[in-house]
Write a protein that holds these residues in place. Structure first.
Motif, PDB file in Angstrom:
ATOM      1  N   ILE A   1      -6.371  -1.821  -4.144  1.00  0.00           N
ATOM      2  CA  ILE A   1      -7.191  -2.659  -3.479  1.00  0.00           C
ATOM      3  C   ILE A   1      -7.606  -4.089  -4.182  1.00  0.00           C
ATOM      4  N   ASP A   2      -7.914  -3.818  -5.575  1.00  0.00           N
ATOM      5  CA  ASP A   2      -8.432  -4.730  -6.488  1.00  0.00           C
ATOM      6  C   ASP A   2      -7.295  -5.790  -6.694  1.00  0.00           C
ATOM      7  N   ARG A   3      -6.194  -5.083  -7.007  1.00  0.00           N
ATOM      8  CA  ARG A   3      -4.791  -5.951  -7.138  1.00  0.00           C
ATOM      9  C   ARG A   3      -4.373  -6.946  -5.949  1.00  0.00           C
ATOM     10  N   VAL A   4      -4.780  -6.183  -4.689  1.00  0.00           N
ATOM     11  CA  VAL A   4      -4.260  -7.068  -3.549  1.00  0.00           C
ATOM     12  C   VAL A   4      -5.196  -8.292  -3.459  1.00  0.00           C
ATOM     13  N   LEU A   5      -6.675  -7.900  -3.579  1.00  0.00           N
ATOM     14  CA  LEU A   5      -7.686  -8.727  -3.714  1.00  0.00           C
ATOM     15  C   LEU A   5      -7.369  -9.961  -4.723  1.00  0.00           C
ATOM     16  N   SER A   6      -6.785  -9.542  -5.783  1.00  0.00           N
ATOM     17  CA  SER A   6      -6.739 -10.771  -6.722  1.00  0.00           C
ATOM     18  C   SER A   6      -5.680 -11.699  -6.409  1.00  0.00           C
ATOM     19  N   GLN A   7      -4.779 -11.222  -5.513  1.00  0.00           N
ATOM     20  CA  GLN A   7      -3.606 -12.134  -4.980  1.00  0.00           C
ATOM     21  C   GLN A   7      -3.723 -12.744  -3.486  1.00  0.00           C
ATOM     22  N   ARG A   8      -4.295 -12.157  -2.690  1.00  0.00           N
ATOM     23  CA  ARG A   8      -4.414 -12.325  -1.150  1.00  0.00           C
ATOM     24  C   ARG A   8      -5.592 -12.483  -0.532  1.00  0.00           C
ATOM     25  N   LEU A   9      -5.878 -13.506   0.110  1.00  0.00           N
ATOM     26  CA  LEU A   9      -7.091 -13.763   0.950  1.00  0.00           C
ATOM     27  C   LEU A   9      -7.439 -12.719   2.042  1.00  0.00           C
ATOM     28  N   ILE A  10      -8.371 -12.121   2.169  1.00  0.00           N
ATOM     29  CA  ILE A  10      -8.460 -10.948   3.116  1.00  0.00           C
ATOM     30  C   ILE A  10      -9.893 -11.294   3.571  1.00  0.00           C
ATOM     31  N   THR A  11      -9.795 -11.075   4.925  1.00  0.00           N
ATOM     32  CA  THR A  11     -11.144 -11.480   5.807  1.00  0.00           C
ATOM     33  C   THR A  11     -11.833 -10.115   5.959  1.00  0.00           C
TER      34      THR A  11
ATOM     35  N   ALA B   1      -4.976   1.407   4.371  1.00  0.00           N
ATOM     36  CA  ALA B   1      -3.523   1.256   3.757  1.00  0.00           C
ATOM     37  C   ALA B   1      -3.350   1.614   2.373  1.00  0.00           C
ATOM     38  N   CYS B   2      -4.296   1.363   1.362  1.00  0.00           N
ATOM     39  CA  CYS B   2      -3.975   1.498   0.056  1.00  0.00           C
ATOM     40  C   CYS B   2      -4.055   2.960  -0.159  1.00  0.00           C
ATOM     41  N   MET B   3      -5.108   3.683   0.620  1.00  0.00           N
ATOM     42  CA  MET B   3      -5.150   5.207   0.360  1.00  0.00           C
ATOM     43  C   MET B   3      -4.122   5.923   0.848  1.00  0.00           C
TER      44      MET B   3
ATOM     45  N   LYS C   1       2.069  -1.760   9.016  1.00  0.00           N
ATOM     46  CA  LYS C   1       2.330  -3.234   8.431  1.00  0.00           C
ATOM     47  C   LYS C   1       1.573  -3.496   7.508  1.00  0.00           C
ATOM     48  N   MET C   2       0.255  -3.238   7.365  1.00  0.00           N
ATOM     49  CA  MET C   2      -0.384  -3.521   6.022  1.00  0.00           C
ATOM     50  C   MET C   2      -0.023  -2.872   4.886  1.00  0.00           C
ATOM     51  N   GLU C   3       0.453  -1.644   4.962  1.00  0.00           N
ATOM     52  CA  GLU C   3       0.942  -0.966   4.058  1.00  0.00           C
ATOM     53  C   GLU C   3       2.315  -1.414   3.504  1.00  0.00           C
ATOM     54  N   ARG C   4       3.143  -2.075   4.266  1.00  0.00           N
ATOM     55  CA  ARG C   4       4.296  -2.768   4.001  1.00  0.00           C
ATOM     56  C   ARG C   4       3.887  -4.170   3.324  1.00  0.00           C
ATOM     57  N   GLU C   5       2.778  -4.831   3.591  1.00  0.00           N
ATOM     58  CA  GLU C   5       2.538  -6.030   2.972  1.00  0.00           C
ATOM     59  C   GLU C   5       2.130  -5.778   1.537  1.00  0.00           C
ATOM     60  N   VAL C   6       1.290  -4.401   1.527  1.00  0.00           N
ATOM     61  CA  VAL C   6       0.728  -4.119   0.099  1.00  0.00           C
ATOM     62  C   VAL C   6       1.821  -3.982  -0.759  1.00  0.00           C
ATOM     63  N   LEU C   7       2.794  -3.123  -0.494  1.00  0.00           N
ATOM     64  CA  LEU C   7       3.857  -2.806  -1.295  1.00  0.00           C
ATOM     65  C   LEU C   7       4.721  -3.915  -1.586  1.00  0.00           C
ATOM     66  N   ASN C   8       4.815  -4.948  -0.556  1.00  0.00           N
ATOM     67  CA  ASN C   8       5.734  -5.992  -1.074  1.00  0.00           C
ATOM     68  C   ASN C   8       5.027  -7.064  -1.967  1.00  0.00           C
ATOM     69  N   LEU C   9       3.721  -7.031  -1.780  1.00  0.00           N
ATOM     70  CA  LEU C   9       2.850  -8.028  -2.470  1.00  0.00           C
ATOM     71  C   LEU C   9       2.715  -7.472  -4.016  1.00  0.00           C
ATOM     72  N   LEU C  10       2.713  -6.214  -4.193  1.00  0.00           N
ATOM     73  CA  LEU C  10       2.733  -5.604  -5.438  1.00  0.00           C
ATOM     74  C   LEU C  10       4.276  -5.350  -6.162  1.00  0.00           C
ATOM     75  N   ASN C  11       5.057  -5.699  -5.357  1.00  0.00           N
ATOM     76  CA  ASN C  11       6.630  -5.262  -6.024  1.00  0.00           C
ATOM     77  C   ASN C  11       6.594  -3.870  -6.246  1.00  0.00           C
ATOM     78  N   PHE C  12       6.043  -2.925  -5.167  1.00  0.00           N
ATOM     79  CA  PHE C  12       6.260  -1.399  -5.431  1.00  0.00           C
ATOM     80  C   PHE C  12       5.897  -0.821  -6.742  1.00  0.00           C
ATOM     81  N   GLN C  13       5.087  -1.789  -7.537  1.00  0.00           N
ATOM     82  CA  GLN C  13       4.588  -1.255  -8.714  1.00  0.00           C
ATOM     83  C   GLN C  13       3.297  -0.233  -8.509  1.00  0.00           C
ATOM     84  N   LEU C  14       3.390   0.939  -8.671  1.00  0.00           N
ATOM     85  CA  LEU C  14       2.337   1.838  -8.293  1.00  0.00           C
ATOM     86  C   LEU C  14       2.264   2.683  -9.687  1.00  0.00           C
TER      87      LEU C  14
END
Length: 428
Positions: free
Chosen positions: A229-239, A249-251, A283-296
């Motif tokens: 969650i924090d890594r996504v919020l560091s890169q993408r604007l979320i409403t 989606a992150c869980m 859809k949100m899960e795919r966006e998260v994984l692509n944004l983080l380059n699948f680095q889990l």
């Protein structure tokens, strides 16, 4: 009449007397026909290879493969030429010398590509090399070795020779370095986000703690969820309308990574009261994984906490369950607070162990050389983090988000949430 009969016989293929000039002419014409046929065969063969669909597999061979194609052309054309027989020893030596010289030329032509490859490797190492903080960590790890500390891994090896403790020092030295990478920004709320604030984040994490309890998820799933969650919020604007969708989606992603049997998507739809559909969550899960380059695979607080609690237990004759529960309680309290992003996960884990030991036993100093060695922190370096954790433990700000506290008030966790520590300033 005689001449006409001779012509008819020649036309019918009857043997006639052939002069030397006629023989030379016939031989020359047959040779030209054979050469033309050979050229046609070679041309057709190369055209077939060029048009073949398998050519795409070999596009990376570049210059050297093109040279090989030229050599193969020459070889195919020369197959029709009679081979010369090497009859003398001098001829054999000459041919061997030619082969040696050709091998040397090939080696010289390969040398620039090898140098280029090594240069690329050095460039990649320099790009992916850790920063000065990582170098400082490695220096501290080497300096703290051999100071008469307790070897906890050798004790584990004696109990179970098949345990992974032989690899533990190398593993944790590596993740000490890796925690500096893939970290969320400590100020993304001020720098990037416009529609959400730290309080909204705290409400989301507090709710996710309840969800993890409801579905009996392992602690690593919760820690990884918050990290994503924090890594996504560091890169993408979320409403704020999509903040809970991001958390779900992150869980879901973390459950797939950490759990043996992850909850189904319909269960995540249910816990949100069907606010989001299955398609929206995927859809949100795919966006998260692509944004983080699948680095889990990232080291979280729990990654270090498991090791540091093991080190702290060496001070006791038997395993002290309260110490483990209290350290985990303090670490989970830090997940809710946005301000703790300024601290490294290993520092939060070490501070949780120090404060837990101080809370349970205040008759002696909670830090010792063994803990200092394995955590790579001196007590003085943990002061700010310990003081921040103490404020959470005492709930000095009167936070109304009590999911973590209610969880650790249960008897199965020895009700460690009811404990409190005395002032810790004297420890530093």
């Amino acid at each position: 009449m005689r001449e006409c009969k001779m012509k008819n016989k020649e036309n019918e293929g009857v043997n006639v007397r052939v002069t030397r000039a006629r023989a030379r002419a016939m031989k020359a014409s047959s040779t030209n026909q054979n050469q033309n046929q050979n050229q046609n065969v070679v041309g057709v063969g190369l055209t077939d290879v060029t048009n073949s669909s398998h050519l795409k597999r070999f596009q990376t061979s570049n210059f050297q493969e093109k040279e090989g194609c030229k050599k193969r052309k020459t070889k195919v054309a020369s197959d029709r030429v009679p081979l010369q027989v090497l009859t003398t020893q001098e001829d054999v030596k000459t041919e061997l010398a030619k082969e040696d010289s050709s091998k040397k030329e090939m080696k010289v032509s390969l040398q620039p590509s090898v140098e280029m490859e090594s240069l690329l490797l050095l460039t990649q190492d320099s790009v992916s090399s850790p920063n000065k903080d990582v170098n400082m960590i490695c220096e501290k790890l080497r300096a703290s070795a051999g100071l008469g500390i307790v070897d906890i891994d050798s004790e584990l090896r004696e109990k179970d020779p098949l345990i992974w403790s032989s690899y533990a020092p190398d593993i944790y030295n590596t993740i000490h370095v890796r925690e500096c990478e893939r970290r969320p920004l400590a100020n993304y709320m001020e720098k990037l986000q416009q529609d959400i604030n730290p309080k909204m984040r705290a409400i989301l994490v507090d709710w996710l703690v309840e969800v993890s309890e409801e579905y009996k998820l392992v602690p690593d799933t919760l820690y990884l969820t918050v990290n994503l969650i924090d890594r996504v919020l560091s890169q993408r604007l979320i409403t704020k309308q999509r903040l809970q969708l991001l958390g779900v989606a992150c869980m879901l992603t973390s459950s797939k990574y950490e759990e043996i049997t992850a909850p189904q998507i319909k269960e995540f739809c249910f816990i949100t009261d069907y606010t989001y559909s299955k398609e929206e969550i995927l859809k949100m899960e795919r966006e998260v994984l692509n944004l983080l380059n699948f680095q889990l695979a990232v080291p979280t607080i729990k990654t270090f906490l498991r090791r540091f609690i093991q080190v702290a237990q060496t001070s006791y004759k038997v395993v002290y369950a309260e110490l483990e529960f209290l350290a985990n309680y303090l670490a989970e309290l830090s997940l809710v607070e946005y301000s703790f992003l300024q601290f490294l996960p290993s520092k939060i884990a070490a501070s949780a162990v120090l404060l837990a030991r101080w809370t349970l036993h205040q008759s002696e100093h909670p830090w010792n050389p063994t803990l200092e060695h394995y955590t790579n922190y001196k007590a003085s370096e943990l002061k700010n983090t310990v003081l921040a954790l103490l404020d959470l433990q005492l709930n000095t700000e009167g936070c109304c988000l009590n999911a973590v506290r209610e969880k650790y008030k249960q008897q199965k966790f020895k009700s460690v949430a009811n404990l409190s520590a005395k002032p810790v300033e004297s420890l530093f």
